[in-house]
Scaffold this motif. Structure first.
Motif, PDB file in Angstrom:
ATOM      1  N   LEU A  49       0.816  -1.245   0.072  1.00 39.83           N
ATOM      2  CA  LEU A  49       0.084   0.056   0.112  1.00 39.83           C
ATOM      3  C   LEU A  49       0.953   1.238   0.022  1.00 39.83           C
ATOM      4  O   LEU A  49       0.240   2.303  -0.320  1.00 39.83           O
ATOM      5  CB  LEU A  49      -0.878  -0.051   1.290  1.00 39.83           C
ATOM      6  CG  LEU A  49      -1.948  -1.116   1.228  1.00 39.83           C
ATOM      7  CD1 LEU A  49      -2.596  -1.281   2.537  1.00 39.83           C
ATOM      8  CD2 LEU A  49      -3.014  -0.886   0.071  1.00 39.83           C
ATOM      9  N   SER A  50       1.969   1.004   0.507  1.00 38.49           N
ATOM     10  CA  SER A  50       3.012   2.325   0.373  1.00 38.49           C
ATOM     11  C   SER A  50       4.729   2.052  -0.115  1.00 38.49           C
ATOM     12  O   SER A  50       5.277   2.015   0.501  1.00 38.49           O
ATOM     13  CB  SER A  50       3.053   2.956   1.787  1.00 38.49           C
ATOM     14  OG  SER A  50       1.848   3.673   2.128  1.00 38.49           O
ATOM     15  N   PRO A  51       4.569   1.807  -1.139  1.00 41.56           N
ATOM     16  CA  PRO A  51       5.618   1.115  -1.889  1.00 41.56           C
ATOM     17  C   PRO A  51       6.996   2.150  -1.675  1.00 41.56           C
ATOM     18  O   PRO A  51       7.926   1.633  -1.578  1.00 41.56           O
ATOM     19  CB  PRO A  51       5.183   0.637  -3.136  1.00 41.56           C
ATOM     20  CG  PRO A  51       4.125   1.343  -3.566  1.00 41.56           C
ATOM     21  CD  PRO A  51       3.304   1.593  -2.384  1.00 41.56           C
ATOM     22  N   MET A 104      -5.445  -7.380  -7.281  1.00 43.90           N
ATOM     23  CA  MET A 104      -4.678  -7.393  -8.459  1.00 43.90           C
ATOM     24  C   MET A 104      -4.404  -8.732  -9.231  1.00 43.90           C
ATOM     25  O   MET A 104      -4.138  -8.613 -10.347  1.00 43.90           O
ATOM     26  CB  MET A 104      -3.538  -6.546  -8.188  1.00 43.90           C
ATOM     27  CG  MET A 104      -3.619  -5.332  -7.753  1.00 43.90           C
ATOM     28  SD  MET A 104      -4.787  -4.038  -8.924  1.00 43.90           S
ATOM     29  CE  MET A 104      -3.198  -3.997 -10.239  1.00 43.90           C
ATOM     30  N   GLY A 105      -4.362  -9.651  -8.266  1.00 44.18           N
ATOM     31  CA  GLY A 105      -4.102 -11.117  -9.028  1.00 44.18           C
ATOM     32  C   GLY A 105      -2.288 -11.121  -8.934  1.00 44.18           C
ATOM     33  O   GLY A 105      -1.660 -10.540  -8.098  1.00 44.18           O
ATOM     34  N   TRP A 106      -1.724 -12.141  -9.619  1.00 39.81           N
ATOM     35  CA  TRP A 106      -0.240 -12.218  -9.668  1.00 39.81           C
ATOM     36  C   TRP A 106       0.251 -10.944 -10.391  1.00 39.81           C
ATOM     37  O   TRP A 106      -0.062 -10.557 -11.375  1.00 39.81           O
ATOM     38  CB  TRP A 106       0.071 -13.517 -10.275  1.00 39.81           C
ATOM     39  CG  TRP A 106      -0.229 -14.725  -9.727  1.00 39.81           C
ATOM     40  CD1 TRP A 106      -1.511 -15.426  -9.738  1.00 39.81           C
ATOM     41  CD2 TRP A 106       0.673 -15.361  -8.514  1.00 39.81           C
ATOM     42  NE1 TRP A 106      -1.248 -16.497  -8.868  1.00 39.81           N
ATOM     43  CE2 TRP A 106       0.002 -16.170  -7.976  1.00 39.81           C
ATOM     44  CE3 TRP A 106       1.751 -14.882  -7.784  1.00 39.81           C
ATOM     45  CZ2 TRP A 106       0.257 -16.989  -6.930  1.00 39.81           C
ATOM     46  CZ3 TRP A 106       2.219 -15.488  -6.828  1.00 39.81           C
ATOM     47  CH2 TRP A 106       1.817 -16.677  -6.484  1.00 39.81           C
ATOM     48  N   MET A 107       1.417 -10.381  -9.534  1.00 40.58           N
ATOM     49  CA  MET A 107       1.964  -9.217 -10.161  1.00 40.58           C
ATOM     50  C   MET A 107       3.610  -9.451  -9.924  1.00 40.58           C
ATOM     51  O   MET A 107       4.065 -10.153  -8.999  1.00 40.58           O
ATOM     52  CB  MET A 107       1.642  -7.902  -9.299  1.00 40.58           C
ATOM     53  CG  MET A 107       0.212  -7.669  -9.212  1.00 40.58           C
ATOM     54  SD  MET A 107      -0.479  -7.166 -11.212  1.00 40.58           S
ATOM     55  CE  MET A 107       0.253  -5.736 -11.333  1.00 40.58           C
ATOM     56  N   THR A 147       3.444   6.167  -8.931  1.00 46.56           N
ATOM     57  CA  THR A 147       2.446   5.363  -8.184  1.00 46.56           C
ATOM     58  C   THR A 147       0.995   5.459  -8.296  1.00 46.56           C
ATOM     59  O   THR A 147       0.798   6.705  -8.822  1.00 46.56           O
ATOM     60  CB  THR A 147       2.596   5.011  -6.754  1.00 46.56           C
ATOM     61  OG1 THR A 147       2.447   6.121  -6.087  1.00 46.56           O
ATOM     62  CG2 THR A 147       4.202   4.491  -6.316  1.00 46.56           C
ATOM     63  N   VAL A 148       0.169   4.541  -8.861  1.00 46.85           N
ATOM     64  CA  VAL A 148      -1.183   4.643  -8.917  1.00 46.85           C
ATOM     65  C   VAL A 148      -1.997   3.958  -7.680  1.00 46.85           C
ATOM     66  O   VAL A 148      -1.703   2.896  -7.417  1.00 46.85           O
ATOM     67  CB  VAL A 148      -1.674   3.907 -10.291  1.00 46.85           C
ATOM     68  CG1 VAL A 148      -3.246   4.322 -10.267  1.00 46.85           C
ATOM     69  CG2 VAL A 148      -0.828   4.526 -11.401  1.00 46.85           C
ATOM     70  N   TRP A 185      -5.936  -0.456  -3.936  1.00 49.02           N
ATOM     71  CA  TRP A 185      -4.329  -0.930  -4.082  1.00 49.02           C
ATOM     72  C   TRP A 185      -3.313   0.226  -4.495  1.00 49.02           C
ATOM     73  O   TRP A 185      -4.185   1.344  -4.941  1.00 49.02           O
ATOM     74  CB  TRP A 185      -4.413  -1.834  -5.103  1.00 49.02           C
ATOM     75  CG  TRP A 185      -4.921  -1.801  -6.403  1.00 49.02           C
ATOM     76  CD1 TRP A 185      -6.257  -2.695  -6.629  1.00 49.02           C
ATOM     77  CD2 TRP A 185      -4.734  -1.189  -7.577  1.00 49.02           C
ATOM     78  NE1 TRP A 185      -6.567  -2.044  -8.091  1.00 49.02           N
ATOM     79  CE2 TRP A 185      -5.753  -1.142  -8.476  1.00 49.02           C
ATOM     80  CE3 TRP A 185      -3.614  -0.148  -7.951  1.00 49.02           C
ATOM     81  CZ2 TRP A 185      -5.734  -0.605  -9.695  1.00 49.02           C
ATOM     82  CZ3 TRP A 185      -3.869   0.532  -9.094  1.00 49.02           C
ATOM     83  CH2 TRP A 185      -4.702   0.326  -9.906  1.00 49.02           C
ATOM     84  N   THR A 186      -2.180   0.072  -4.535  1.00 46.88           N
ATOM     85  CA  THR A 186      -1.325   1.104  -4.937  1.00 46.88           C
ATOM     86  C   THR A 186      -0.088   0.197  -5.780  1.00 46.88           C
ATOM     87  O   THR A 186       0.351  -0.805  -5.358  1.00 46.88           O
ATOM     88  CB  THR A 186      -0.414   1.606  -3.883  1.00 46.88           C
ATOM     89  OG1 THR A 186      -1.514   2.554  -3.061  1.00 46.88           O
ATOM     90  CG2 THR A 186       0.411   2.835  -4.280  1.00 46.88           C
TER      91      THR A 186
END
Lengths: 495, 157
Positions: free
Chosen positions: A248-250, A346-349, A370-371, A376-377
């Motif tokens: 969430l806060s990459p 998101m699934g697999w990333m 970032t979006v 999600w982020t």
């Protein structure tokens, strides 16, 4: 750093439930775990304390999270678990809608819990203090980003000098969630667990809202984040796992991986405690013992002499400190394979590449954006990827993006229909469509027309390219990147 | 510059693939959006303002339309690959191609992508309905389709 010997590591793993029974207490449990008496630690004295109140809606929501946890714990230790999903849920929910305007002493709400689990409260309180003080630093006006980051480093040192500190090592979340009691709370009390995990979403999503963002641009983001929190995140009962800080806060987690890990380990301890308190096969004495073992697992002192990078032979044990290769601030998750991980919603990333076009991130200071949308982020490599990813996602969105000036972060906020507002009034965009592998060269944001013109003058291959205003840029859409490939694997949490 | 920008926008809208790069759940029914195949389009794309959102079926779009204030364009997959039935909601009023008809017979959302669809003609509808065991289904006009979905007592889970 001294490495834990393999035999010892295996012995600890065996003690910790590998035989299918309840974890057994280790020989080196710290003595203070037997002391439930008050031993309050308090904030590091500083001019930034309570700067969180500069964002009142956010501060109130944060204060309310502590009340909710305390109410639930008090109900559990008083034998009121049959009312947890009804009467207690309603009480907690009322507080979430009528938040306190000041921090509340949790001991005043959960005196029984405090008497029985005072040592645990010290661990929780100390980690929550770190939570609040790091937020205060980031919300404090008048300091440069560099000064703020120095202070956060100092806060981390201040935090880890105390015996109650939680480790900053990445931990194997699968292992920590593998005991006979694991998962009981979320299965029996999905609504209250949903609130807890909603709190953890708020407590971790906020760091990228604040990190390297000018103070004036923080509160407008909370209008979007707070709405999402109250409308959706608190009521999710179908999350695969608790929210993780680096998910969430990459940006913050990349800069301060040890703090991101400490918060995730704290939240995992919360989950362990919830599960232990509702485990029917344990009597009160056994519950207290299991809580002490759960605390021990995540204490900084338990992991202080380890080489976190030396993972050989420690896989799936208490001392497994693997992490996705590009994310040192993220513990090991179910199904993680290199940089590939499952993200709820998101699934697999593949976390080492752009979430939209799957091209690796560019080197250098212009790191992309970032979006944040739909809870999600994700990190992307250019402005086009950011916009198009937000455009295909329902609801409001926030883009935080690099500009030509490393000291000026662009914050764009969109409404439900993709109309954007900017924190930089004169922002202009470059978008001269080409191949995705070079998208970070031809899709960028600039703080002014002059900055754009300078960049074009210095980049002959872009000669003659006109800038786009925010309105013009927002109307573009390049659809599905031809470089994107879906990762077709099942959800590891629901195989 | 404005002319250049307009050309750029128009060309982008014309040639960009309609759809999402990411496997998303339907915003309404929360079930995974069925991806297009070589034989059949499945993704329903709603365009509102600068957003393009994927839905699992046309029913889900109509049910979820209240969240959008602006005008809508919906690309509903038809029996022809790459040739969606295009519906518009302009100032609240829905319009679509005059010969298009609609199927809406699903009982549970696990079937909505297959059984809430648009067709360019009645003949295409009949062929699809027969192939999918919906022999009793009647082709609906757009107005009938929307009314069936928006009336309060619609029985769908």
């Amino acid at each position: 750093m001294k490495t834990l010997s393999l035999p010892l590591a295996l012995a600890v793993a065996a003690l910790a439930g590998a035989q299918g029974g309840m974890p057994m207490p280790p020989n080196d449990l710290p003595k203070w775990l037997d002391a439930n008496g008050a031993d309050h630690l308090f904030y590091k004295p500083a001019p930034y304390n309570w700067a969180i109140d500069r964002i009142p809606a956010f501060a109130k929501d944060m204060y309310a999270t502590g009340v909710g946890h305390a109410m639930a714990y008090e109900a559990l230790v008083r034998g009121e678990s049959p009312q947890l999903e009804t009467k207690v849920y309603d009480q907690i929910h009322w507080v979430l809608k009528h938040q306190p305007t000041k921090p509340v002493d949790e001991g005043a709400i959960s005196p029984t819990f405090q008497r029985q689990y005072g040592a645990l409260e010290k661990v929780f309180d100390w980690a929550h203090t770190l939570h609040f003080q790091t937020i205060d630093v980031l919300a404090h006006p008048g300091w440069t980003d560099e000064r703020r980051e120095q202070e956060i480093e100092a806060l981390w040192k201040f935090y880890t000098t105390q015996p109650y500190a939680i480790t900053g090592a990445p931990m194997n979340m699968v292992f920590l969630d593998s005991f006979p009691y694991s998962g009981k709370f979320r299965a029996q009390f999905p609504k209250v667990n949903g609130l807890f995990w909603g709190y953890h979403w708020l407590q971790t999503v906020n760091y990228d809202m604040l990190f390297r963002v000018p103070v004036k641009d923080q509160a407008p983001q909370y209008a979007v984040i707070g709405e999402r929190y109250h409308d959706a995140e608190l009521y999710k009962t179908d999350r695969d796992f608790m929210p993780m800080t680096a998910e969430l806060s990459p940006r913050f987690a990349k800069r301060f991986p040890m703090i991101a890990n400490a918060f995730d380990n704290l939240h995992m301890l919360h989950d362990n405690v919830n599960d232990i308190l509702v485990e029917p096969s344990l009597n009160e004495r056994e519950k207290q013992e299991q809580v002490k073992i759960a605390i021990y697992r995540v204490l900084a002192s338990t992991h202080q002499n380890e080489d976190w990078e030396d993972t050989e032979g420690k896989e799936n044990t208490l001392h497994d400190h693997r992490h996705p290769m590009s994310m040192p601030g993220m513990g090991w998750m179910k199904g993680t394979d290199g940089d590939l991980m499952w993200m709820s919603g998101m699934g697999w990333m593949d976390m080492s590449v752009c979430a939209h076009c799957q091209i690796p991130f560019p080197d250098g200071p212009v790191w992309g954006a970032t979006v944040s949308a739909n809870g999600w982020t994700m990190t992307v490599r250019c402005m086009m990827c950011a916009r198009d990813m937000a455009s295909e996602t329902p609801g409001k969105a926030i883009i935080r993006a690099a500009t030509e000036d490393p000291a000026r972060l662009l914050v764009l906020i969109s409404d439900e229909e993709g109309n954007w507002t900017s924190n930089i009034p004169g922002v202009v965009f470059l978008e001269k469509a080409g191949d995705h592998p070079e998208c970070s060269d031809w899709s960028r944001a600039f703080t002014s027309q002059a900055a754009f013109d300078k960049f074009i003058a210095e980049t002959p291959e872009l000669k003659g390219t006109a800038s786009l205003s925010l309105t013009e840029w927002a109307q573009l859409n390049n659809g599905t990147p031809d470089t994107f490939r879906r990762i077709d694997k099942p959800n590891p949490y629901k195989p | 510059m404005k002319i250049l920008t307009t050309i750029l926008i128009l060309s982008t809208l014309s040639f960009a693939a309609i759809g999402s790069a990411h496997e998303a759940d339907c915003p309404y029914c929360k079930i995974k959006v069925v991806q297009n195949t070589k034989e059949q389009d499945n993704e329903v794309v709603l365009k509102v303002g600068n957003k393009r959102i994927e839905y699992r079926c046309l029913y889900c779009v109509i049910k979820d339309q209240g969240r959008y204030k602006g005008d809508l364009v919906v690309y509903a997959p038809s029996e022809k690959v790459g040739e969606p039935v295009i519906l518009k909601r302009t100032e609240g009023k829905w319009t679509g191609p005059k010969d298009a008809v609609y199927l809406n017979t699903f009982k549970a959302h696990k079937d909505c992508a297959a059984l809430s669809r648009a067709f360019t003609t009645k003949e295409a509808f009949a062929k699809y309905a027969k192939a999918h065991g919906q022999t009793e289904a009647k082709p609906l006009t757009l107005e009938q389709f929307i009314t069936a979905i928006t009336k309060p007592a619609k029985a769908a889970s």
